[in-house]
Design an enzyme around this catalytic site. Structure first.
Site, mmCIF file in Angstrom:
data_model
loop_
_atom_site.group_PDB
_atom_site.id
_atom_site.type_symbol
_atom_site.label_atom_id
_atom_site.label_comp_id
_atom_site.label_asym_id
_atom_site.label_seq_id
_atom_site.Cartn_x
_atom_site.Cartn_y
_atom_site.Cartn_z
ATOM 1 N N CYS A 2 7.191 -6.075 41.319
ATOM 2 C CA CYS A 2 8.083 -6.236 42.571
ATOM 3 C C CYS A 2 8.942 -5.048 42.637
ATOM 4 O O CYS A 2 9.773 -4.570 41.800
ATOM 5 C CB CYS A 2 8.836 -7.298 42.490
ATOM 6 S SG CYS A 2 7.640 -8.808 42.415
ATOM 7 N N ARG A 27 4.915 -0.688 41.927
ATOM 8 C CA ARG A 27 5.418 -1.667 41.266
ATOM 9 C C ARG A 27 4.714 -2.941 41.504
ATOM 10 O O ARG A 27 4.886 -4.026 40.974
ATOM 11 C CB ARG A 27 6.882 -1.971 41.712
ATOM 12 C CG ARG A 27 7.689 -0.607 40.959
ATOM 13 C CD ARG A 27 9.180 -0.934 41.390
ATOM 14 N NE ARG A 27 9.689 -1.965 40.609
ATOM 15 C CZ ARG A 27 10.707 -1.740 39.600
ATOM 16 N NH1 ARG A 27 10.947 -0.422 39.050
ATOM 17 N NH2 ARG A 27 11.195 -2.874 38.699
ATOM 18 N N TRP A 75 4.460 -8.258 43.344
ATOM 19 C CA TRP A 75 3.361 -8.648 42.522
ATOM 20 C C TRP A 75 3.507 -9.806 42.237
ATOM 21 O O TRP A 75 4.655 -10.521 41.370
ATOM 22 C CB TRP A 75 3.665 -7.703 41.392
ATOM 23 C CG TRP A 75 2.469 -7.951 40.456
ATOM 24 C CD1 TRP A 75 1.196 -7.026 40.194
ATOM 25 C CD2 TRP A 75 2.290 -8.741 39.398
ATOM 26 N NE1 TRP A 75 0.581 -7.370 39.262
ATOM 27 C CE2 TRP A 75 1.007 -8.464 38.607
ATOM 28 C CE3 TRP A 75 3.144 -9.802 38.766
ATOM 29 C CZ2 TRP A 75 0.704 -9.105 37.400
ATOM 30 C CZ3 TRP A 75 2.755 -10.374 37.621
ATOM 31 C CH2 TRP A 75 1.480 -10.167 36.947
ATOM 32 N N ASN A 101 13.018 -9.767 42.062
ATOM 33 C CA ASN A 101 12.364 -9.360 41.089
ATOM 34 C C ASN A 101 12.503 -10.002 39.786
ATOM 35 O O ASN A 101 13.496 -10.207 39.342
ATOM 36 C CB ASN A 101 12.510 -7.617 41.128
ATOM 37 C CG ASN A 101 11.531 -7.232 39.813
ATOM 38 O OD1 ASN A 101 10.520 -7.766 39.467
ATOM 39 N ND2 ASN A 101 12.054 -6.254 39.220
ATOM 40 N N GLY A 102 11.308 -10.475 39.321
ATOM 41 C CA GLY A 102 11.470 -11.335 37.820
ATOM 42 C C GLY A 102 11.005 -12.658 38.165
ATOM 43 O O GLY A 102 10.466 -13.021 39.299
ATOM 44 N N GLU A 487 -7.604 2.310 23.372
ATOM 45 C CA GLU A 487 -7.234 2.993 24.915
ATOM 46 C C GLU A 487 -8.391 3.240 25.711
ATOM 47 O O GLU A 487 -8.342 2.785 27.069
ATOM 48 C CB GLU A 487 -6.649 4.062 24.558
ATOM 49 C CG GLU A 487 -6.019 5.011 25.906
ATOM 50 C CD GLU A 487 -4.924 4.243 26.557
ATOM 51 O OE1 GLU A 487 -4.803 3.252 26.200
ATOM 52 O OE2 GLU A 487 -4.822 4.905 27.805
ATOM 53 N N LYS A 491 -8.864 1.528 29.523
ATOM 54 C CA LYS A 491 -9.244 2.297 30.842
ATOM 55 C C LYS A 491 -10.170 1.746 31.453
ATOM 56 O O LYS A 491 -10.107 1.761 32.939
ATOM 57 C CB LYS A 491 -9.422 3.709 30.601
ATOM 58 C CG LYS A 491 -8.319 4.539 29.922
ATOM 59 C CD LYS A 491 -7.124 4.849 31.050
ATOM 60 C CE LYS A 491 -6.151 3.836 30.960
ATOM 61 N NZ LYS A 491 -4.883 4.170 30.265
ATOM 62 N N GLU A 494 -9.507 -1.646 33.033
ATOM 63 C CA GLU A 494 -8.348 -1.925 34.259
ATOM 64 C C GLU A 494 -8.915 -1.418 35.560
ATOM 65 O O GLU A 494 -8.687 -1.760 36.555
ATOM 66 C CB GLU A 494 -7.106 -1.365 33.821
ATOM 67 C CG GLU A 494 -6.890 -0.002 33.581
ATOM 68 C CD GLU A 494 -5.520 0.277 33.047
ATOM 69 O OE1 GLU A 494 -4.621 -0.208 33.345
ATOM 70 O OE2 GLU A 494 -5.450 1.413 32.234
ATOM 71 N N HIS A 510 -17.923 -7.484 10.636
ATOM 72 C CA HIS A 510 -17.448 -8.863 10.306
ATOM 73 C C HIS A 510 -17.199 -9.836 11.159
ATOM 74 O O HIS A 510 -16.431 -10.653 11.566
ATOM 75 C CB HIS A 510 -15.776 -8.615 9.755
ATOM 76 C CG HIS A 510 -15.561 -7.657 8.618
ATOM 77 N ND1 HIS A 510 -15.703 -8.229 7.396
ATOM 78 C CD2 HIS A 510 -15.520 -6.424 8.603
ATOM 79 C CE1 HIS A 510 -15.510 -7.156 6.500
ATOM 80 N NE2 HIS A 510 -15.714 -6.278 7.048
ATOM 81 N N LYS A 609 2.447 -0.865 38.200
ATOM 82 C CA LYS A 609 2.444 0.575 37.406
ATOM 83 C C LYS A 609 3.718 -0.094 36.371
ATOM 84 O O LYS A 609 3.883 0.579 35.375
ATOM 85 C CB LYS A 609 2.883 1.646 38.130
ATOM 86 C CG LYS A 609 3.284 2.969 37.505
ATOM 87 C CD LYS A 609 2.011 3.405 37.009
ATOM 88 C CE LYS A 609 1.842 4.831 36.411
ATOM 89 N NZ LYS A 609 0.724 5.229 35.462
HETATM 90 C C1 F6R Z 1 -2.400 1.144 31.125
HETATM 91 C C2 F6R Z 1 -1.205 1.172 31.318
HETATM 92 C C3 F6R Z 1 -0.164 -0.012 30.623
HETATM 93 C C4 F6R Z 1 1.243 0.661 30.214
HETATM 94 C C5 F6R Z 1 1.850 -0.474 29.720
HETATM 95 C C6 F6R Z 1 3.343 -0.248 29.599
HETATM 96 O O1 F6R Z 1 -3.134 2.227 31.784
HETATM 97 O O2 F6R Z 1 -0.514 2.003 32.041
HETATM 98 O O3 F6R Z 1 -1.096 -0.418 29.856
HETATM 99 O O4 F6R Z 1 1.227 1.512 29.204
HETATM 100 O O5 F6R Z 1 2.129 -1.605 30.976
HETATM 101 O O6 F6R Z 1 3.977 0.358 30.240
HETATM 102 P P1 F6R Z 1 5.077 1.475 30.177
HETATM 103 O O7 F6R Z 1 4.283 2.599 29.246
HETATM 104 O O8 F6R Z 1 5.707 1.979 31.361
HETATM 105 O O9 F6R Z 1 6.040 0.710 29.141
#
Ligand code: F6R
Length: 614
Positions: A2, A27, A75, A101-102, A487, A491, A494, A510, A609
C-alpha cells in the site's frame, strides 16, 4: 505494501496525488483512490479498481479543483480489491478522509463497538474503523488533531495513517506506528508532500522530514509539528538527501524485468566500482562503519531477509564461512523475529533487503539491536528504514528496480556479500593476499560473463516453448547452488504462476523423487564444481525415471548433454561467485515462460514490490 501520498499547497492536488501514486504503484496495484477537499470545504473521493491508469481516467473526467488531498494505492489485506474497499475511507458524515497502510489488528473489536454506537460502514476493510474512530472523538468535542491522536492510540499493529478533515483543510495529520511503512514528508515552497517512501518524492523535494515509529505529524503548507506517542513535542530537522535519478523508461525492452536482466553487467560493475583497488588488490567498503577492531570481535554472523533476499543470504553463508572462517547462518526474518534467538554483542546481524522496508526484516533488526548485536544492512535504497536502523550499510548499487521480481538486486546482493566476506577475511587476517588477488580478477570478469549470458535468447525461447504449459517444475542444486535453485523456482512461480519447487539435490531421494515422471521437468544446476559428479549421478537417477532435464552447465562441458535434454551453458567461474552466473539463465527461463503464458510480468498478480505488512 500500500502506498500513501498526501499534498498540501497551492497546486492542483489531484494531479500531484496521481503523479505521486504512480511512483508508489510498485507497493500495491489492485486498486487506488484519492480524496481532496475543495475550497468550499467539500470532500470528494475518486476511486478505481485495478491499476493507477484506471484511477487516472476517473480523475481526468471529474477534474476536482483542490489544493489539499490524500491518495492511496492498495494491496488488499481485508476486503476484495474493488471500488468500495479502495481508500480513502470516510466517516459517516463524509468529512474525515483516511488512507492507511498496514493492518489494524484489533479492527474486529473496534468495529463492533463502533457499530453499536450507530456508525455505518461502507467497506469490508479493517482501515475504515480509523475514520469512524476519529469521527467519534470529534463528536465528543475534540479537534480533528486530537481526534486523530485518540484514534491512533486505539490501533493495534504496525501501520501508517494519513488523514484529512473537510472542515479543517489547512492541515493533514499523519502517523507511523511501528514498522509497517515509513512516512516521509518532502518540503516544498509553501507546500508539503507526504509519501510512504522517499522514491515517490524524487522529483518533488530533496528536503525531507522522516517520521520515526510512534511519531505523529500535523502537516500544514509551511510547517510540520511532530509529537511522539506520549504526546511530547519532538524537534525534527529536515534532512537534505541526494536523489539518484535513474532512467525509469523501458527503452527498447518489452518489460522492466527484461531491461533489468539486461542491465546486470552494468549494475555489477557499479557494485564493484570504487570498492576494489586493482593496483593494491584491496577491497574497501567505507559505508560499513565497523572498525577493524570491531570486526575482530565478531564471532557469529546471522543473515536475515525474506524471499530473494533470503536466498542471497543463504549463498552469503558459504562466502562468509569460507572467506572469513566465522560461523554464519541465514534465517528468514519472519521466523527470526519471533524466536528469541541467541544473539550477543559479538554477533553481527546482516539484514538484506532491496527495499529496506520489509516489515519482518526491520523487526528482525530491532530484535537484534535490543540484544546489542552489531547490525549491517545490504540494501538498495538510500535513506530507507533499514539503512537508518543499521549501524552501517553496503549499498547494493543496483539502481531503481521496477519489475516486481527481483533480478539485478539479487545479483548485486551476491556481489556485495562476496565483497564483504573478502573484506572481512582480509581485515581479520584470515585470508592470504594471494586469495584476494585471484578473487578480484574473477570479480572483474563477471560483467562480461553476464553480458554473454543475457545476449543469448534462442535457448530460452526454445525451452520455454516446450515447457511453458507444464504445471510443475523442480529446481535442484547442491552447496552454493542450492539457494540458486530456490531462487530460480521463486522467479518461475511469481511471474509465470507455474508451481515450481527448489530443493537441495541431496534431498531428492528423501521423498521428492516420487514425483519424477515424464511430466515433471527438472532444472539441474550442475556447473563444474566439487559437486559436479554427484549432480551427474542425481541427473541419471532422474533420467532413468523418465524425467526431462534442463541442465545449467559450464562452457566446454561435453559430458552433460549426454544426460540432459537441454543444456544452458554459462562461463566458468570460481565456486563462491558461481551463483552470479548460474542464476541469470533461471531469470531468463522464468521471463520467457511468463511471456509464453501471457502473464503480467512486471506486476504479477497478488504481489507488491515492498512487503510492509506481516
Ligand atoms: C522476489 C522478491 C521478493 C523480495 C522479498 C523481500 O522476486 O523480490 O521475494 O526479495 O519480498 O523484499 P526486500 O528485499 O525488499 O526485503
Amino acid at each position: 505494501m500500500c502506498g500513501i501520498f498526501g499534498y498540501i499547497g497551492n497546486q492542483n492536488a489531484a494531479e500531484i496525488l496521481l503523479d505521486g501514486l504512480q511512483r508508489l504503484e510498485y507497493r500495491g496495484y489492485d486498486s487506488s483512490g484519492i480524496g481532496v477537499v475543495t475550497h468550499d470545504n467539500q470532500a470528494i473521493t475518486l476511486k478505481a479498481p485495478g491499476k493507477i491508469q484506471n484511477l487516472s481516467s476517473v480523475v481526468t473526467s471529474s477534474s476536482p479543483q483542490a489544493t489539499v488531498g490524500i491518495g492511496h494505492t492498495r494491496w488488499a489485506t481485508h476486503g476484495k480489491p474493488n471500488e468500495k474497499n479502495s481508500h480513502p475511507h470516510t466517516d459517516c458524515l463524509n468529512k474525515v478522509l483516511i488512507v492507511h497502510n498496514g493492518i489494524v489488528e484489533n479492527y474486529a473489536d473496534l468495529k463492533e463497538t463502533l457499530l453499536k454506537q450507530g456508525h455505518k460502514f461502507s467497506s469490508d476493510t479493517d482501515s475504515e474503523v480509523i475514520a469512524h474512530l476519529i469521527e467519534s472523538s470529534i463528536a465528543d468535542g475534540c479537534s480533528f488533531e486530537s481526534a486523530f491522536v485518540n484514534a491512533v492510540k486505539q490501533l493495534k499493529g504496525a501501520q501508517a495513517v494519513t488523514a484529512l478533515q473537510s472542515t479543517t483543510p489547512s492541515y493533514i495529520m499523519t502517523t507511523r506506528i511501528g514498522n509497517a511503512g515509513g512516512i516521509c514528508i518532502g518540503h516544498g515552497n509553501k507546500e508539503m508532500f507526504i509519501a510512504s517512501d522517499i522514491t515517490a518524492l524524487v522529483p518533488l523535494s530533496d528536503t525531507i522530514t522522516f517520521l520515526e515509529p510512534g511519531h505523529t505529524a500535523k502537516v500544514s503548507q509551511s510547517n510540520i509539528v511532530v509529537h511522539n506517542a506520549e504526546g511530547r513535542l519532538i524537534r525534527t530537522k529536515p534532512q537534505k538527501v541526494v536523489h539518484h535519478v535513474t532512467n525509469a523508461g523501458k527503452g527498447q525492452f518489452r518489460h522492466f524485468m527484461e531491461k533489468e536482466i539486461a542491465e546486470q553487467p552494468e549494475t555489477i560493475l557499479a557494485a564493484i566500482g570504487g570498492r576494489v583497488d586493482f593496483r593494491s588488490n584491496k577491497i574497501d567498503l567505507p559505508e560499513i562503519s565497523l572498525t577493524k577492531k570491531q570486526l575482530a570481535t565478531v564471532n557469529r554472523i546471522i543473515l536475515v531477509g525474506m524471499g530473494t533476499s533470503l536466498h542471497a543470504g543463504m549463498a552469503g553463508v558459504h562466502m562468509i564461512e569460507t572467506l572469513s572462517g566465522i560461523p554464519a547462518v541465514a534465517e528468514n526474518s519472519s521466523e527470526f523475529r519471533y524466536r528469541n534467538p541467541v544473539v550477543s554483542k559479538d554477533t553481527l546481524v546482516i539484514s538484506i533487503g532491496q527495499s529496506g522496508e520489509t516489515v519482518d526484516t526491520l523487526a528482525a533488526m530491532e530484535q537484534a539491536k535490543l540484544k546489542q548485536a552489531k547490525i549491517l544492512t545490504i540494501c538498495n535504497t538510500d535513506n530507507s528504514q533499514a539503512t537508518r536502523l543499521a549501524d552501517g550499510w553496503i549499498p547494493m548499487r543496483a539502481g531503481l528496480e521496477i519489475g516486481v521480481a527481483a533480478t539485478k538486486t539479487f545479483l548485486n546482493t551476491l556481489v556485495s556479500l562476496y565483497l564483504f566476506a573478502s573484506y572481512l577475511g582480509n581485515q581479520t587476517n584470515y585470508l592470504a593476499d594471494s586469495f584476494l588477488n585471484n578473487s578480484i580478477e574473477s570479480l572483474v570478469k563477471l560483467p562480461d560473463q553476464i553480458g554473454q549470458i543475457v545476449q543469448e535468447k534462442k535457448v530460452y525461447l526454445d525451452i520455454a516453448t516446450k515447457t511453458h504449459e507444464q504445471t510443475n517444475l523442480m529446481y535442484i542444486g547442491r552447496g552454493i547452488q542450492y539457494p540458486v535453485a530456490l531462487e530460480g523456482a521463486l522467479k518461475m512461480k511469481e511471474i509465470s504462476y507455474t508451481h515450481a519447487e527448489g530443493m537441495s539435490a541431496g534431498e531428492l531421494k528423501h521423498g521428492p523423487i516420487a514425483l519424477i515422471d515424464n511430466s515433471l521437468p527438472v532444472i539441474a544446476l550442475a556447473p563444474k564444481d566439487h559437486f559436479y559428479d554427484k549432480m551427474l549421478n542425481t541427473m541419471s537417477e532422474i533420467k532413468t525415471r523418465g524425467g526431462t532435464i534442463i541442465a545449467v552447465a559450464t562452457d566446454g562441458d561435453t559430458q552433460i548433454s549426454k544426460i540432459a535434454d537441454y543444456t544452458i551453458f554459462v562461463p566458468a567461474c570460481p565456486y563462491l561467485l558461481s551463483p552470479v552466473v548460474t542464476s541469470v539463465p533461471l531469470q531468463l527461463l522464468a521471463y520467457h515462460s511468463a511471456l509464453a503464458r501471457g502473464c503480467d510480468i512486471d506486476q504479477p498478480r497478488n504481489l507488491a514490490k515492498s512487503v510492509t505488512v506481516e
